[in-house]
Design a protein around this motif. Sequence first.
Motif, PDB file in Angstrom:
ATOM      1  N   LEU A  75      11.179  12.700   2.439  1.00  0.00           N
ATOM      2  CA  LEU A  75      11.576  11.315   1.903  1.00  0.00           C
ATOM      3  C   LEU A  75      10.655  10.153   2.229  1.00  0.00           C
ATOM      4  N   ILE A  76      10.301   9.724   1.165  1.00  0.00           N
ATOM      5  CA  ILE A  76       9.516   8.388   1.074  1.00  0.00           C
ATOM      6  C   ILE A  76      10.281   7.059   0.912  1.00  0.00           C
ATOM      7  N   VAL A  77      10.285   6.241   2.063  1.00  0.00           N
ATOM      8  CA  VAL A  77      10.929   5.137   1.967  1.00  0.00           C
ATOM      9  C   VAL A  77       9.895   3.987   1.810  1.00  0.00           C
ATOM     10  N   THR A  78      10.658   2.977   1.056  1.00  0.00           N
ATOM     11  CA  THR A  78       9.624   1.702   0.707  1.00  0.00           C
ATOM     12  C   THR A  78      10.489   0.535   0.945  1.00  0.00           C
ATOM     13  N   ALA A  79      10.119  -0.518   2.048  1.00  0.00           N
ATOM     14  CA  ALA A  79      10.922  -1.551   1.941  1.00  0.00           C
ATOM     15  C   ALA A  79       9.985  -2.773   1.487  1.00  0.00           C
ATOM     16  N   MET A  80      10.452  -3.291   0.167  1.00  0.00           N
ATOM     17  CA  MET A  80       9.692  -4.437  -0.292  1.00  0.00           C
ATOM     18  C   MET A  80      10.380  -5.717  -0.659  1.00  0.00           C
ATOM     19  N   GLN A  81       9.877  -6.658  -1.164  1.00  0.00           N
ATOM     20  CA  GLN A  81      10.569  -7.782  -1.602  1.00  0.00           C
ATOM     21  C   GLN A  81      11.548  -7.584  -2.604  1.00  0.00           C
ATOM     22  N   LYS A  82      12.588  -8.455  -2.841  1.00  0.00           N
ATOM     23  CA  LYS A  82      13.528  -7.809  -3.621  1.00  0.00           C
ATOM     24  C   LYS A  82      13.152  -8.316  -5.150  1.00  0.00           C
ATOM     25  N   GLY A  83      13.377  -7.245  -6.130  1.00  0.00           N
ATOM     26  CA  GLY A  83      12.941  -7.577  -7.546  1.00  0.00           C
ATOM     27  C   GLY A  83      11.850  -6.915  -7.871  1.00  0.00           C
ATOM     28  N   PHE A  84      11.260  -6.129  -6.909  1.00  0.00           N
ATOM     29  CA  PHE A  84       9.993  -5.314  -7.334  1.00  0.00           C
ATOM     30  C   PHE A  84      10.222  -3.820  -7.166  1.00  0.00           C
ATOM     31  N   GLU A 142       8.847  -1.733 -10.472  1.00  0.00           N
ATOM     32  CA  GLU A 142       7.301  -1.727 -10.502  1.00  0.00           C
ATOM     33  C   GLU A 142       6.737  -0.546  -9.415  1.00  0.00           C
ATOM     34  N   ALA A 143       7.396  -0.669  -8.264  1.00  0.00           N
ATOM     35  CA  ALA A 143       7.096   0.630  -7.252  1.00  0.00           C
ATOM     36  C   ALA A 143       7.644   1.632  -8.015  1.00  0.00           C
ATOM     37  N   MET A 144       8.586   1.902  -8.530  1.00  0.00           N
ATOM     38  CA  MET A 144       9.292   3.223  -9.153  1.00  0.00           C
ATOM     39  C   MET A 144       8.304   3.603 -10.275  1.00  0.00           C
ATOM     40  N   GLU A 145       7.859   2.728 -11.037  1.00  0.00           N
ATOM     41  CA  GLU A 145       6.963   3.115 -12.141  1.00  0.00           C
ATOM     42  C   GLU A 145       5.636   3.503 -11.568  1.00  0.00           C
ATOM     43  N   ALA A 146       5.197   3.131 -10.718  1.00  0.00           N
ATOM     44  CA  ALA A 146       3.995   3.416 -10.049  1.00  0.00           C
ATOM     45  C   ALA A 146       3.873   4.933  -9.413  1.00  0.00           C
ATOM     46  N   ALA A 147       5.287   5.098  -8.794  1.00  0.00           N
ATOM     47  CA  ALA A 147       5.521   6.413  -8.195  1.00  0.00           C
ATOM     48  C   ALA A 147       5.564   7.338  -9.064  1.00  0.00           C
ATOM     49  N   ARG A 148       6.419   7.162 -10.531  1.00  0.00           N
ATOM     50  CA  ARG A 148       6.467   8.267 -11.665  1.00  0.00           C
ATOM     51  C   ARG A 148       5.072   8.422 -11.922  1.00  0.00           C
ATOM     52  N   GLU A 165       0.306   6.089  -1.871  1.00  0.00           N
ATOM     53  CA  GLU A 165      -0.793   5.522  -2.151  1.00  0.00           C
ATOM     54  C   GLU A 165      -0.740   4.736  -3.343  1.00  0.00           C
ATOM     55  N   ALA A 166       0.043   5.399  -4.328  1.00  0.00           N
ATOM     56  CA  ALA A 166       0.445   4.394  -5.775  1.00  0.00           C
ATOM     57  C   ALA A 166       1.478   3.396  -5.361  1.00  0.00           C
ATOM     58  N   ILE A 167       2.479   3.520  -4.498  1.00  0.00           N
ATOM     59  CA  ILE A 167       3.179   2.618  -4.149  1.00  0.00           C
ATOM     60  C   ILE A 167       2.722   1.393  -3.663  1.00  0.00           C
ATOM     61  N   LEU A 168       1.866   1.845  -2.594  1.00  0.00           N
ATOM     62  CA  LEU A 168       1.069   0.652  -1.564  1.00  0.00           C
ATOM     63  C   LEU A 168       0.139  -0.099  -2.482  1.00  0.00           C
ATOM     64  N   LYS A 169      -0.583   0.657  -3.702  1.00  0.00           N
ATOM     65  CA  LYS A 169      -1.517  -0.247  -4.335  1.00  0.00           C
ATOM     66  C   LYS A 169      -0.692  -1.359  -5.389  1.00  0.00           C
ATOM     67  N   LYS A 170       0.573  -0.838  -5.536  1.00  0.00           N
ATOM     68  CA  LYS A 170       1.355  -1.655  -6.652  1.00  0.00           C
ATOM     69  C   LYS A 170       2.277  -2.745  -5.848  1.00  0.00           C
ATOM     70  N   VAL A 171       2.904  -2.353  -4.732  1.00  0.00           N
ATOM     71  CA  VAL A 171       3.813  -3.433  -3.991  1.00  0.00           C
ATOM     72  C   VAL A 171       3.445  -3.450  -2.573  1.00  0.00           C
ATOM     73  N   GLY A 172       2.488  -3.097  -2.127  1.00  0.00           N
ATOM     74  CA  GLY A 172       1.969  -3.013  -0.870  1.00  0.00           C
ATOM     75  C   GLY A 172       1.838  -4.458   0.001  1.00  0.00           C
ATOM     76  N   LEU A 173       1.699  -4.510   1.214  1.00  0.00           N
ATOM     77  CA  LEU A 173       1.429  -5.761   1.934  1.00  0.00           C
ATOM     78  C   LEU A 173       0.751  -6.796   1.465  1.00  0.00           C
ATOM     79  N   LYS A 174      -0.339  -6.234   0.616  1.00  0.00           N
ATOM     80  CA  LYS A 174      -1.311  -7.158   0.015  1.00  0.00           C
ATOM     81  C   LYS A 174      -1.183  -7.535  -1.090  1.00  0.00           C
ATOM     82  N   THR A 175       0.117  -7.325  -1.666  1.00  0.00           N
ATOM     83  CA  THR A 175       0.596  -7.741  -2.960  1.00  0.00           C
ATOM     84  C   THR A 175       1.662  -8.519  -2.743  1.00  0.00           C
TER      85      THR A 175
END
Length: 288
Positions: free
Chosen positions: A175-184, A187-193, A242-252
């Motif tokens: 189970l991959i859990v991603t906590a991100m700013q609301k509204g992203f 983008e995260a799901m598209e990168a994951a797909r 890796e795809a999720i972090l690249k798209k919506v990671g802490l540095k984004t």
Amino acid sequence: MATTELNQAQTAAKGLKTDLKSLKNGLKEKAGNLKQAKAKRSGEKERDNGGLKLLIGIVSSRDAEKLTELCNSSCAALSYEADAKGTASSSVLDYLGLGETEKKLVLSLLPAGAEEATLRAIRDGMSLHLVGKGICFTVPLSGASTIVANALQRSAAEAEKNGGKKVKTNREYSLIVTAMQKGFTEEAMEAARQAGAAGGTVLTAATLGDKKAEQLIGVTLQKETDLLLILAKNEGKDSITEAILKKVGLKTDGGGVVFTLPVDNIVGIGGVRETQNTDDEAGENADE
């Protein structure tokens, strides 16, 4: 006279030395006993808390109550629910019950000894292989409130008397859990797909008391947060994260944090885990 006093002093010194050695050995033995007792208590506590599983169900709103009823039909389960939303867009994802509809996320603490009976009850009672029905899976727990653990495990003992047993774990999924700013989440799901993920489920959440973590990480985390849950096969887990972090990671701008959990068993994803008991039963019938 001096010789006698010297002999007495030497004798007293030897006695004191013997007493000190006995005291040292006694303290050493006591320390060893305390260490063993502590280890025993720790082991007992670990066994008490480690005998639980967390069942996670993503189902339609109308099926959440039925899921908890099925859990309690096999054992005593402590359940919580939260509102969620699916992210899928294809017919395949709709088949899995993870489409763009309102969902309920159900979290149920249950004894490991009742896992097989609970999964069987869910499989037979909810028909999760049908379109839009959803998915359920179990994850291991390393600990829980002792009072809760002991109470729930008493129900497991009854389940085992009635033929229940712990089910074998087949950890093919995570189970991959991603906590991100609301509204992203889109983008995260598209990168994951694009990295091979099928679909996911979104929860609305909020960060709590993160000032110290923010100082250590070097970023400011937004109060309003979206949680994206994705079930993925282990061989594809790393590429998806890796795809999720690249798209919506802490540095984004998304400021996302990702972590993964092992999944033990699944009901409702093409029968991956549902075939285990059927195969066992077929083998028994063949022997007869």
